[in-house]
Design a protein around this motif. Structure first.
Motif, short mmCIF file in Angstrom:
data_model
loop_
_atom_site.label_atom_id
_atom_site.label_comp_id
_atom_site.label_asym_id
_atom_site.label_seq_id
_atom_site.Cartn_x
_atom_site.Cartn_y
_atom_site.Cartn_z
N VAL A 193 -36.71 17.63 -62.42
CA VAL A 193 -36.52 18.72 -61.97
C VAL A 193 -36.01 20.01 -62.26
N GLY A 194 -35.19 19.58 -63.63
CA GLY A 194 -34.72 20.69 -64.55
C GLY A 194 -36.56 21.77 -65.23
N GLY A 195 -36.95 20.57 -65.35
CA GLY A 195 -38.61 21.85 -65.80
C GLY A 195 -39.26 22.90 -64.43
N GLY A 196 -38.74 21.93 -63.74
CA GLY A 196 -39.51 23.01 -62.79
C GLY A 196 -38.38 24.27 -61.97
N LEU A 197 -37.31 24.20 -62.12
CA LEU A 197 -36.09 24.64 -61.84
C LEU A 197 -36.75 26.06 -62.85
N VAL A 198 -36.37 25.83 -64.25
CA VAL A 198 -36.27 26.20 -65.69
C VAL A 198 -37.77 27.48 -65.36
N THR A 199 -38.43 26.50 -64.90
CA THR A 199 -39.57 27.82 -64.84
C THR A 199 -39.91 28.60 -63.28
N ALA A 200 -39.53 28.23 -62.74
CA ALA A 200 -39.40 29.01 -61.35
C ALA A 200 -37.47 30.17 -61.55
N LEU A 201 -36.77 29.94 -62.57
CA LEU A 201 -36.02 31.19 -62.88
C LEU A 201 -37.23 31.95 -63.92
N VAL A 202 -37.79 31.87 -64.68
CA VAL A 202 -38.67 32.15 -65.66
C VAL A 202 -39.51 33.29 -64.48
N GLY A 245 -47.07 27.44 -60.85
CA GLY A 245 -46.75 27.16 -61.77
C GLY A 245 -45.60 26.25 -61.76
N PHE A 246 -45.54 25.72 -60.88
CA PHE A 246 -44.01 24.78 -60.45
C PHE A 246 -44.42 23.96 -61.12
N SER A 247 -45.48 23.31 -60.60
CA SER A 247 -45.83 22.18 -61.58
C SER A 247 -45.90 21.59 -62.68
N ASN A 248 -46.29 22.56 -63.14
CA ASN A 248 -46.75 22.78 -64.67
C ASN A 248 -45.20 22.13 -65.29
N GLY A 249 -44.35 23.57 -64.59
CA GLY A 249 -43.10 23.28 -65.34
C GLY A 249 -42.10 22.00 -65.08
N ALA A 250 -42.83 21.27 -63.79
CA ALA A 250 -42.16 19.74 -63.26
C ALA A 250 -42.77 18.93 -64.05
N TYR A 251 -44.11 19.26 -64.91
CA TYR A 251 -44.47 18.08 -66.21
C TYR A 251 -44.73 18.06 -67.17
N ALA A 252 -43.87 19.16 -67.18
CA ALA A 252 -43.45 19.60 -68.91
C ALA A 252 -42.48 19.26 -69.11
#
Length: 370
Positions: free
Chosen positions: A163-172, A135-142
Motif C-alpha cells: 500500500v505504501g509503495g502504491g500510494l507513493v507511486t500514485a503521489l509521484v 504504474g501503480f501495480s509496479n509501485g505496490a510490487y516494489a
C-alpha cells in the motif's frame, strides 16, 4: 425491495412538449428493471442484470471445475456435497482445505482488480487507464519487495509495504501529471514512464538480494495463487469489504467526472477531492491483491472494457467489472493449473499472455476509431 418490475420505456407523447402538466417519458431505447422502496428507486438495464448473472454463473462453473480436477479427481456431485458440509475424509480435505481457498481468493482478488481498473479508466476516461499501465501495480510490487528483502514477514507487513509503495507511486505520478488539473492522457503517459523507472529499481533490488530471497521475490513477482490458504483469504476478504465501502462512497462523484470536470463541478462534485479519493481507493485495491499474489497483470486492464462491451454500457460499470474480473482470474488460474500438468504455472503468466494479445487489439481498435 417492495416492488420490482420490468418496463419498456414508451415513446414520447405527441403534443406533450407545449403542456406544462404532462412530462414526456424519456426513451432510453432499452428495457429496464425498476426497483423501488419508498421514495427511493433504482433503474437498471435488463441486459446488465442478465449479463452479470451469466458471468456469476460462469464463474461458479469454472470454480466447480477447479475444485473437481487435479491430481486427486473429485466428482462434481462430491464437490457440491463437500461445499454443503455433507462430505468427510479425504474429499472434504482436498476440496475445502486445499482447493477452495485458492478459488475464493481468485474470485475476491479478480473482483478487486476489475473494480480498480474500472475506477482508473473512469478517472482517465481512457481504456488504457489501469493500474498495470499507469504504474501503480509496479509501485505496490516494489514496496512489497522492499519489505520482503528487509526481512519482513506476514501478510499485514507485506500489505503495508504494498500500500505504501502504491500510494507513493500514485503521489509521484499525480504531481508530475498536474498542470492546472490532471488530464487522463497525461496521467497515462507519466505513469508509463514512472512504471519503467520503478521496474528498473525493483530489478536492482532483487539482484542485490540473497539468492534465496531473490528467487522467492522473482517467483512471487510473476503473480501466483499457488500455495494460498485460508490464512490469506480471511484478511483479503476483510480488507476487501472495508474498501468496498470506499468504492461505494466515491462512485457517484467518479461517474459524474466522466462527463468532464466542468460538468462534474456543476453537479456539485469536488473535482480534485473526488479524483484523489478515487486514486487512493483504487491503489488500495491493487495493493491488497499485489501483497497476496504479486502483480497479476492485465486483469484490471481487460475486465472493465470486456464488461462494458458485454453489458453494452455507455461507460465503465463497477459491478460488471467486478464480475468480469472474478471470472477472468479464476478461468486463467484453471488454465495455469491444468494446461501444463503436472507443472503449475503462476497465473500471472497466463494473464500476461492473454492480456498482451488483448492490449494489441485494443491499441489497433483505438487507432482505427480516431
Amino acid at each position: 425491495m417492495s416492488a420490482a418490475h420490468v418496463r419498456a420505456v414508451p415513446p414520447a407523447v405527441p403534443g406533450a412538449a407545449g403542456r406544462a402538466d404532462v412530462a414526456a417519458p424519456l426513451d432510453r431505447g432499452r428495457r429496464e428493471l425498476v426497483l423501488r422502496r419508498g421514495r427511493v428507486s433504482v433503474v437498471v438495464a435488463r441486459r446488465s442484470v442478465v449479463a452479470v448473472t451469466v458471468l456469476v454463473v460462469l464463474t461458479l462453473v469454472v470454480a466447480v471445475l477447479t475444485l473437481a480436477t487435479g491430481d486427486f479427481p473429485v466428482a462434481p456431485a462430491d464437490v457440491l456435497r463437500a461445499l454443503t458440509g455433507r462430505a468427510e475424509g479425504r474429499t472434504a480435505t482436498v476440496v475445502l482445505g486445499w482447493r477452495l481457498p485458492r478459488v475464493v481468493l481468485g474470485v475476491v482478488l479478480g473482483a478487486a482488480l476489475g473494480v480498480a481498473g474500472a475506477m482508473f479508466q473512469s478517472l482517465s476516461r481512457n481504456p488504457l487507464g489501469s493500474p498495470d499501465i499507469i504504474g501503480f501495480s509496479n509501485g505496490a510490487y516494489a514496496g512489497a519487495v522492499l519489505v520482503l528483502l528487509s526481512g519482513g514477514t506476514g501478510y499485514l507487513t507485506v500489505a503495508a509495504g504494498a500500500v505504501g509503495g502504491g500510494l507513493v507511486t500514485a503521489l509521484v505520478v499525480y504531481l508530475l501529471a498536474w498542470r492546472r488539473g490532471v488530464q487522463g492522457f497525461r496521467l497515462i503517459v507519466v505513469g508509463i514512464g514512472v512504471s519503467a523507472v520503478i521496474s528498473s529499481v525493483t530489478t536492482w533490488l532483487v539482484l542485490q538480494a540473497e539468492v534465496r530471497l531473490a528467487v522467492a521475490a522473482t517467483v512471487w513477482g510473476a503473480g501466483t495463487l499457488n500455495g494460498v490458504g485460508w490464512d490469506q483469504v480471511r484478511p483479503a476478504a476483510g480488507l476487501g469489504a472495508v474498501l468496498l465501502l470506499g468504492v461505494v462512497a466515491v462512485s457517484r462523484g467518479m461517474h459524474a467526472l466522466e462527463l468532464g470536470d466542468d460538468a462534474g463541478a456543476a453537479l456539485g462534485v469536488g473535482v480534485e477531492r473526488t479524483r484523489l479519493a478515487v486514486v487512493v481507493v483504487g491503489v488500495a485495491l491493487t495493493a491488497v491483491a499485489t501483497a497476496l499474489t504479486g502483480p497479476i497483470a492485465f486483469v484490471a486492464l481487460a475486465a472493465p472494457q470486456l464488461a462494458r462491451r458485454v453489458l453494452r454500457a455507455p461507460g465503465t460499470t463497477l459491478v460488471g467489472s467486478a464480475a468480469m474480473g472474478a471470472f477472468l482470474l479464476v478461468a486463467c488460474d484453471l488454465v495455469a493449473q491444468r494446461a501444463f500438468a503436472p507443472q503449475q504455472l503462476p497465473v500471472g503468466v497466463v494473464t500476461v499472455s492473454l492480456g498482451g494479445a488483448y492490449l494489441v487489439w485494443l491499441l489497433v481498435h483505438e487507432a482505427r476509431s480516431r
